[in-house]
Design a protein around this motif. Structure first.
Motif, PDB file in Angstrom:
ATOM      1  N   PHE A   1       2.520   6.890  -4.516  1.00 25.75           N
ATOM      2  CA  PHE A   1       2.171   6.471  -3.833  1.00 25.75           C
ATOM      3  C   PHE A   1       0.858   6.490  -3.226  1.00 25.75           C
ATOM      4  CE2 PHE A   1       4.258  10.955  -3.291  1.00 25.75           C
ATOM      5  CZ  PHE A   1       5.015  11.088  -1.860  1.00 25.75           C
TER       6      PHE A   1
ATOM      7  N   PRO B   1       0.132  12.276  -2.736  1.00 30.07           N
ATOM      8  CA  PRO B   1       0.500  11.624  -1.672  1.00 30.07           C
ATOM      9  C   PRO B   1       0.000  12.763  -0.493  1.00 30.07           C
ATOM     10  CG  PRO B   1       1.459  13.566  -2.677  1.00 30.07           C
ATOM     11  CD  PRO B   1       0.317  12.927  -3.674  1.00 30.07           C
TER      12      PRO B   1
ATOM     13  N   SER C   1       5.715   3.448   0.007  1.00 30.83           N
ATOM     14  CA  SER C   1       6.700   3.114   1.333  1.00 30.83           C
ATOM     15  C   SER C   1       5.912   2.045   2.475  1.00 30.83           C
ATOM     16  CB  SER C   1       7.645   4.166   1.827  1.00 30.83           C
ATOM     17  OG  SER C   1       5.518   5.196   2.796  1.00 30.83           O
TER      18      SER C   1
HETATM   19  N1  SAH Z   1      -2.816   7.057  -4.048  1.00 25.93           N
HETATM   20  C1  SAH Z   1      -4.195   6.606  -2.941  1.00 25.93           C
HETATM   21  C2  SAH Z   1      -4.053   7.004  -1.817  1.00 25.93           C
HETATM   22  C3  SAH Z   1      -2.826   7.631  -0.834  1.00 25.93           C
HETATM   23  S1  SAH Z   1      -2.887   7.666   0.704  1.00 25.93           S
HETATM   24  C4  SAH Z   1      -5.707   6.099  -3.284  1.00 25.93           C
HETATM   25  O1  SAH Z   1      -6.148   7.078  -4.732  1.00 25.93           O
HETATM   26  O2  SAH Z   1      -6.593   6.240  -2.385  1.00 25.93           O
HETATM   27  C5  SAH Z   1      -0.731   7.823   0.818  1.00 25.93           C
HETATM   28  C6  SAH Z   1       0.007   7.440   0.601  1.00 25.93           C
HETATM   29  O3  SAH Z   1       1.277   7.439   0.501  1.00 25.93           O
HETATM   30  C7  SAH Z   1      -0.327   5.861   1.711  1.00 25.93           C
HETATM   31  O4  SAH Z   1      -0.325   4.661   1.297  1.00 25.93           O
HETATM   32  C8  SAH Z   1       1.421   5.974   2.597  1.00 25.93           C
HETATM   33  O5  SAH Z   1       2.212   4.509   2.875  1.00 25.93           O
HETATM   34  C9  SAH Z   1       2.223   6.493   2.037  1.00 25.93           C
HETATM   35  N2  SAH Z   1       3.193   7.381   1.877  1.00 25.93           N
HETATM   36  C10 SAH Z   1       3.620   8.007   2.357  1.00 25.93           C
HETATM   37  N3  SAH Z   1       4.688   8.751   2.677  1.00 25.93           N
HETATM   38  C11 SAH Z   1       5.389   8.308   1.266  1.00 25.93           C
HETATM   39  C12 SAH Z   1       6.499   7.951   1.002  1.00 25.93           C
HETATM   40  N4  SAH Z   1       7.159   8.756   1.573  1.00 25.93           N
HETATM   41  N5  SAH Z   1       7.029   7.033  -0.176  1.00 25.93           N
HETATM   42  C13 SAH Z   1       5.954   6.613  -0.695  1.00 25.93           C
HETATM   43  N6  SAH Z   1       4.939   6.548  -0.318  1.00 25.93           N
HETATM   44  C14 SAH Z   1       4.740   6.797   0.616  1.00 25.93           C
END
Ligand code: SAH
Length: 397
Positions: A230, A302, A253
């Motif tokens: 994520f 996430p 994703s």
């Molecule tokens: N780790 C990041 C913040 C994460 S925000 C930081 O430190 O800045 C959450 C992210 O998860 C978003 O970019 C979104 O596109 C992604 N995301 C949401 N659902 C997902 C899934 N099922 N699989 C992969 N990525 C996902």
């Protein structure tokens, strides 16, 4: 002096939580026989009074919202105006200037900074704001004037979107409040610059709330390979690539996220060490496992799996599943950073999910540090809602 604001009368005893420091008023706490909520326009300011007519403070009202009113000030009279916003901004700015070497931080964290419903994130000369309530929306001109006066940025961008606005029956829009609308913002963390195109940005563009937790991982982290799940803009992954990790894989994703990670890796001279995987995290982790891959560090950051209380059970399952998948990928003596920004998941529940995952995967987990949102997202002890981010830094053997 009598208040020029119309009164909002509370029922008996319903001033107690307010006097203990919480700023919210629910509809069932209002003496609607004396002051009907329907009489107010969304965002209108009122003088809150206890059941005997004693003033409690100044609030704004939204008769359409679950939270009917939020206190802006504990002054008995006057109104919340540009002067009050500027004063709050000065107090907020003083803290951030003490905390950070460059102007990159959350400048205003809503209730925590005495400005309920307002978030302002600072990216150098650009401030990106989000208004969540009708009361703050009405104060927009005063906020803009106060930001110009206290901060003086080249531009202030409103990214006014999200579910909170729908609950307040507010329209969603992106607009410049000061200056010209930029197409990107730049966040700076520990010497790395992250350029984020605003079209594909989440929230205001960057998650400053994890900065101190990333700092901690940079101190404790070691090993060759890190998996950033994520990843969004690769905040964890790129910082690890710049400090200790030889090889980083970022999973997200969203295609624009993966593209931004690649671009930022290149801009920071880290291309050779960073790869992206454009995929669903659950699928990607399974595939990596089937491929026999191992990582020394896995970061799980996430989106909120539990958005509403009724999603609690399903959400907890999702936290368990993703933590199990992560543990199966961890080297014999690995580090796991596991986070939740779900307000409806407690730290104890996250801990339980992690332990459950350890048992199911035959691993042993020791928590080395508890993580929370950084100090530019202050937590008010009186307002549980101001604390939302929790995480655990674990050794998994
Ligand atoms: N780790 C990041 C913040 C994460 S925000 C930081 O430190 O800045 C959450 C992210 O998860 C978003 O970019 C979104 O596109 C992604 N995301 C949401 N659902 C997902 C899934 N099922 N699989 C992969 N990525 C996902």
């Amino acid at each position: 002096m009598t208040s020029p604001l119309p009164p909002l009368r509370l029922k008996r005893g319903e001033d107690r939580r307010l006097r203990h420091g919480h700023p919210w008023i629910y509809s069932n706490e209002i003496d609607t026989a004396q002051t009907p909520l329907k009489a107010f326009e969304p965002g209108e300011q009122v003088q809150v009074q206890d059941s005997r007519g004693e003033p409690v403070g100044i609030a704004y009202v939204n008769p359409h919202s679950l939270i009917s009113a939020r206190l802006l000030s504990r002054r008995p009279d006057g109104a919340a105006d540009r002067g009050l916003v500027a004063e709050r901004l000065r107090v907020a700015l003083r803290l951030r200037e003490r905390l950070y070497p460059t102007p990159h931080y959350r400048l205003v964290h809503g209730e925590s900074d005495g400005l309920p419903g307002l978030v302002l994130d600072r990216y150098g000369e650009v401030v990106v704001g989000q208004i969540a309530t009708a009361g703050m929306e009405r104060l927009r001109p005063e906020i803009e004037a106060a930001v110009a006066e206290v901060v003086g940025p080249a531009c202030l961008v409103w990214r006014n979107a999200g579910s909170a606005r729908r609950l307040e029956q507010l329209p969603e829009y992106v607009e410049a409040g000061i200056g010209e609308l930029p197409d990107r913002i730049q966040a700076v963390e520990d010497g790395l610059t992250f350029t984020v195109p605003l079209v594909s940005a989440q929230k205001t563009g960057w998650f400053y709330d994890q900065r101190a937790n990333r700092d901690l991982l940079m101190r404790l982290g070691s090993g060759e390979r890190l998996l950033d799940v994520f990843a969004y803009q690769g905040g964890w992954g790129l910082r690890a690539a710049a400090t200790f990790a030889r090889e980083v894989i970022c999973v997200d994703s969203s295609l624009p996220s993966c593209q931004a990670i690649e671009a930022n890796a290149a801009a920071n001279g880290l291309s050779g060490r960073v790869d992206t995987l454009h995929a669903d995290a659950f699928e990607a982790l399974k595939a990596l496992r089937e491929d026999g891959q191992r990582f020394d560090v896995v970061v799980l950051d996430p989106p909120a799996f539990i958005k509403r209380r009724k999603d609690h059970k399903e959400g907890v399952q999702a936290y368990r599943r993703i933590n199990q998948l992560a543990m199966k990928l961890l080297a014999p003596d690995g580090l796991l950073v596991t986070c939740s920004c779900s307000h409806h998941l407690s730290e104890e529940e996250l801990m339980a999910a992690v332990q459950d995952s350890a048992v199911r995967t035959g691993r042993h987990v020791a928590v080395l540090a508890r993580l929370q949102q950084g100090p530019d997202h202050p937590v008010l002890p009186a307002v549980a809602e101001t604390a939302y981010l929790k995480g655990l830094l674990c050794r998994v053997t």
